[in-house]
Structure formats: structure tokens, C-alpha cells
Scaffold this motif. Structure first.
Motif, PDB file in Angstrom:
ATOM      1  N   ALA A  22      -1.056  -4.703  -7.716  1.00 10.20           N
ATOM      2  CA  ALA A  22      -2.387  -4.625  -7.118  1.00 10.20           C
ATOM      3  C   ALA A  22      -2.395  -3.657  -5.939  1.00 10.20           C
ATOM      4  N   LYS A  23      -1.334  -3.700  -5.128  1.00 12.14           N
ATOM      5  CA  LYS A  23      -1.247  -2.802  -3.970  1.00 12.14           C
ATOM      6  C   LYS A  23      -1.131  -1.342  -4.431  1.00 12.14           C
ATOM      7  N   LEU A  24      -0.374  -1.113  -5.503  1.00 12.10           N
ATOM      8  CA  LEU A  24      -0.212   0.243  -6.025  1.00 12.10           C
ATOM      9  C   LEU A  24      -1.548   0.781  -6.548  1.00 12.10           C
ATOM     10  N   ILE A  25      -2.280  -0.067  -7.271  1.00 10.69           N
ATOM     11  CA  ILE A  25      -3.598   0.338  -7.781  1.00 10.69           C
ATOM     12  C   ILE A  25      -4.517   0.713  -6.623  1.00 10.69           C
ATOM     13  N   ARG A  26      -4.530  -0.119  -5.588  1.00 15.33           N
ATOM     14  CA  ARG A  26      -5.371   0.172  -4.419  1.00 15.33           C
ATOM     15  C   ARG A  26      -4.949   1.470  -3.738  1.00 15.33           C
ATOM     16  N   SER A  27      -3.637   1.729  -3.684  1.00 20.12           N
ATOM     17  CA  SER A  27      -3.130   2.949  -3.034  1.00 20.12           C
ATOM     18  C   SER A  27      -3.624   4.198  -3.756  1.00 20.12           C
ATOM     19  N   PHE A  28      -3.644   4.167  -5.097  1.00 21.95           N
ATOM     20  CA  PHE A  28      -4.179   5.307  -5.852  1.00 21.95           C
ATOM     21  C   PHE A  28      -5.647   5.523  -5.496  1.00 21.95           C
ATOM     22  N   ARG A  29      -6.419   4.441  -5.458  1.00 22.17           N
ATOM     23  CA  ARG A  29      -7.855   4.554  -5.191  1.00 22.17           C
ATOM     24  C   ARG A  29      -8.104   5.047  -3.767  1.00 22.17           C
ATOM     25  N   GLU A  30      -7.330   4.520  -2.805  1.00 28.59           N
ATOM     26  CA  GLU A  30      -7.507   4.908  -1.406  1.00 28.59           C
ATOM     27  C   GLU A  30      -7.221   6.392  -1.196  1.00 28.59           C
ATOM     28  N   GLN A  31      -6.363   6.958  -2.061  1.00 28.31           N
ATOM     29  CA  GLN A  31      -6.048   8.385  -1.972  1.00 28.31           C
ATOM     30  C   GLN A  31      -6.984   9.236  -2.827  1.00 28.31           C
ATOM     31  N   GLY A  32      -8.021   8.596  -3.372  1.00 31.30           N
ATOM     32  CA  GLY A  32      -9.041   9.330  -4.119  1.00 31.30           C
ATOM     33  C   GLY A  32      -8.592   9.812  -5.479  1.00 31.30           C
ATOM     34  N   ILE A  33      -7.605   9.164  -6.062  1.00 30.29           N
ATOM     35  CA  ILE A  33      -7.076   9.581  -7.370  1.00 30.29           C
ATOM     36  C   ILE A  33      -7.706   8.707  -8.454  1.00 30.29           C
ATOM     37  N   ASP A  34      -8.350   9.360  -9.423  1.00 31.29           N
ATOM     38  CA  ASP A  34      -9.066   8.653 -10.485  1.00 31.29           C
ATOM     39  C   ASP A  34      -8.088   8.274 -11.597  1.00 31.29           C
TER      40      ASP A  34
END
Length: 390
Positions: A22-34
Motif C-alpha cells: 500500500a505504501k509503495l502504491i501511494r509513493s508512485f501516486r505521490e510522485q505523479g506516476i500513472d
């Protein structure tokens, strides 16, 4: 032409993996990666929009002998994922922990010669036991994401690409952690004293270790009736399982046991219970690292099927089982393994930690190791993963 959205497959097998995922998924989103995520995930990952083809519990099997009972089911799940990703490949497959399943899945993906980069997030404990697995890792894994700096050093010796990304909990959990505040958050009376009992989050663990902790609690209750025992239940099924054990004990004990079920979407009840307790008794596993980072005095224990243990003893290359002791390179916390894991010995070790001076010595060692994990230079896991496909 619009660039295709990145697609990442993730497989987790237990609560700690679900938290990392879950943290990894959020990290991708927080960095603007689709990115689209799919595979096998738990409730925390599902809450982030993850598409899970199978329930996470299907992989919640531990031990060599114990796995044999479910081997056909596990092979079917592996083959099912390979079939799905053969028809519609993900760009990257990330196995989070669960190495026995995930390394085999990575191997199967490589054998199919699919255009999928493979990552193992949380290094398998090859530095500890079954070191022969390192050859399989080298053949089937493109990158290992390590939680501890000594793991990257180990893989470098074997010429296996690895990145030390640090343990997310080390930065997430504060160096100053107030016990009274944690107790208040759970609605507990800070004037009372609490012992956390964590026999594990899996059905098999509670079957094996539930009676051990409750027998020890019964012994302690007779000598120290002022203590209250906190037992976390990760879900309704585990709650019912623990309740079915409790009915076998005297009412005087069960009146002092508080079974606390997970209520939020994040599976943090084990951490909350440990944080609110004066002393922790827990099954050896990743939760011992959490307890260390919470700076609570603890004792750990574990029991395996007798044959699994005999086989493991032949393969283990290190002196300790728990992460705090492995990180420290010495015995910081007491480990009661197999024949040593008796109610009498567990009660005795818990009782030792009732001594404030003994407990404080252990707590200071926990804080020292916490600072060490924070001070190490770590890489961003998102960047390390993206470097594979860029």
C-alpha cells in the motif's frame, strides 16, 4: 501517440506485505506516476485501488511440512497468475516478501520469456539460511529491494543487483514514543498495566501458539493479578478463533483479557496493541522489528512442526531468529524457540521485564538500533523500480 500506462503486478502474502504494498502504491501516486496495479493484495492495497485476482489469505501458509498440505492450491495460484500475465503482461512484477511463492512465480515468468522485469521487495533471508537459493535469485530476479544495509552487502558479493531502500517503519515511527498517549488512543486506562500477547496473525499460528500465550497468561495472572492482557485480532475469523480458545480458561483470567479487533481499513491493530503495552510477548517474525521500533520491552517465541524445525536447523546459518537480535548481532531480546517455548518459560521471561531497570536496558538498545536504521543512506524504491524499465 499517447504513452501506455505503466502496469505493475504485485503479490503479497500477509499483513506486513500488504502494508509495504500500500505504501509503495501511494509513493508512485505521490510522485505523479500513472500506474495500474494488480496481482494478489490485502485490504490496505485494495483500498488504494489495487486489483486482486486471489485473496491474500490464500498464501498465508508457513513452514516446510505445513506447505505440503496446500501445495496443489499454491501451484494453481502461481499458474493462474502466469496465465493472466502471459496474455496481458505487466511491465514489472514485484514480489513483496513471501519468497517461497514469489521466487517460484518470478522463475516461471522468466521461463515463459515474458517481457516482465522481476523485483523481490524484502530480501529473502538467504544470508540466514538456505543460501543455495541465491543461485535461483540470480537467475530469476532483476532487482532485490533490501530493508537492511547488510543485505545489500551480501547480494553484492554474489553480483546480484540490489538496492537498500530502508525499512519504511524506521522513518514512520517516532524516536520519542509516549506510552500514555498510545494507551489513550486505544481507550485504555493509563493507570493500569498491560501485557500484549501476539501469537501471530495466521490461522495456523494461533492454533499452535495461542494456547502457549494463554497458558503463560494464566500463570502470570495467578502471581500478578493487576496486569491486563491485550490480544489483537486482525479480522473477525481470527477473533472467533481466539474466543474459542479463551472459553477453555478460568473466568478470572478471561475477565483480564481484552480481545481487540482491527477496526480501520489499515491492519494496524497489532502495532497499536504493542504500542499501548508495558510488555510484549510475540511470535517471532516481522512484528519483532515493529516492537523494537516502538521501543517496548519484549520476549519472542516460535514453534514449528517438529519436522519443519529439524530440517530448518540443518539449513540455518545464523545464531538468532528475531530481527532485533540479527540487526544487533547479539542477544538483545529473549528468544524461546521450539522446546524452549513453554508457558512456564514464557511467563518467567515476561516476569523479568516487569523489572523497570531490566526493561529500560532493552528499550535503550531498541532506540540505538532505531537510530542506526535512520542514519543509513537509503534509495527511493520507486526510483529503483523505474530504473529497470527506463
Amino acid at each position: 501517440m499517447q504513452k501506455r500506462k505503466l502496469k505493475i503486478g504485485i503479490v503479497v502474502g500477509e499483513v506486513s506485505g500488504d502494508t509495504l504494498g500500500a505504501k509503495l502504491i501511494r509513493s508512485f501516486r505521490e510522485q505523479g506516476i500513472d500506474v495500474e496495479f494488480e496481482g494478489i493484495g490485502g485490504p490496505q492495497m485494495l483500498a488504494e485501488g489495487f486489483k486482486s485476482y486471489y485473496p491474500m489469505d490464500i498464501l498465508s501458509v508457513m513452514g516446510i511440512v505445513e506447505v505440503l498440505k496446500d501445495i496443489k492450491k499454491l501451484f494453481a495460484v502461481r499458474d493462474g497468475l502466469v496465465d493472466i500475465w502471459s496474455k496481458d503482461p505487466v511491465d514489472i512484477f514485484i514480489g513483496i516478501d513471501a519468497p517461497d511463492f514469489n521466487l517460484r512465480l518470478s522463475k516461471s515468468l522468466k521461463q515463459k520469456q515474458l517481457p516482465i522485469k522481476t523485483v523481490q521487495y524484502v530480501s529473502p533471508s538467504v544470508w540466514a539460511w538456505r543460501q543455495g537459493r541465491v543461485h535461483g535469485i540470480k537467475a530469476s530476479i532483476d532487482l532485490v529491494l533490501c530493508l537492511f544495509p547488510f543485505e545489500k552487502v551480501f547480494f553484492k558479493k554474489w553480483d546480484i543487483p540490489a538496492a537498500f531502500v530502508g525499512h519504511p517503519l524506521a522513518g514512520q515511527l517516532p524516536l520519542k514514543n509516549d506510552l500514555t498517549e498510545a494507551q489513550t488512543e486505544l481507550g485504555l486506562d493509563p493507570a493500569l498495566k498491560y501485557i500484549a500477547l501476539l501469537p501471530g496473525s495466521r490461522r495456523g499460528e494461533i492454533e499452535r501458539l495461542g494456547p502457549l500465550v494463554l497458558d503463560a497468561a494464566n500463570l502470570l495472572h495467578q502471581k500478578h493479578p493487576d496486569y491486563i492482557f491485550l490480544v489483537p485480532a486482525i479480522n473477525e475469523a481470527r477473533k472467533q478463533q481466539i474466543e474459542s480458545l479463551l472459553v477453555q480458561y478460568p473466568a478470572s483470567l478471561t475477565a483480564r483479557v481484552r480481545l481487540i479487533e482491527n477496526s480501520g481499513r489499515e491492519s494496524k491493530i497489532g502495532r497499536q496493541v504493542m504500542n499501548a503495552s508495558n510488555i510484549i510477548a510475540l511470535a517471532s517474525g516481522t512484528a519483532t522489528l515493529e516492537a523494537m521500533l516502538l521501543h517496548r520491552p519484549m520476549v519472542t517465541f516460535y514453534k514449528l512442526h517438529w519436522l519443519t524445525y529439524r530440517i530448518a536447523k540443518l539449513l540455518v546459518k545464523i545464531h538468532y531468529f528475531s530481527l532485533p537480535n540479527i540487526i544487533a548481532g547479539k542477544k538483545v531480546i529473549q528468544e524461546l524457540i521450539q522446546s524452549e517455548a513453554t508457558p512456564e518459560k514464557l511467563a518467567t521471561e515476561i516476569e523479568k521485564l516487569m523489572n523497570i531497570e531490566v526493561a529500560q536496558i532493552q528499550v535503550m538498545q531498541h532506540i540505538t538500533m532505531h537510530k542506526q536504521l535512520l542514519s543509513s543512506n537509503s534509495e527511493d524504491p520507486v526510483k529503483a523500480i523505474l530504473d529497470l524499465v527506463q
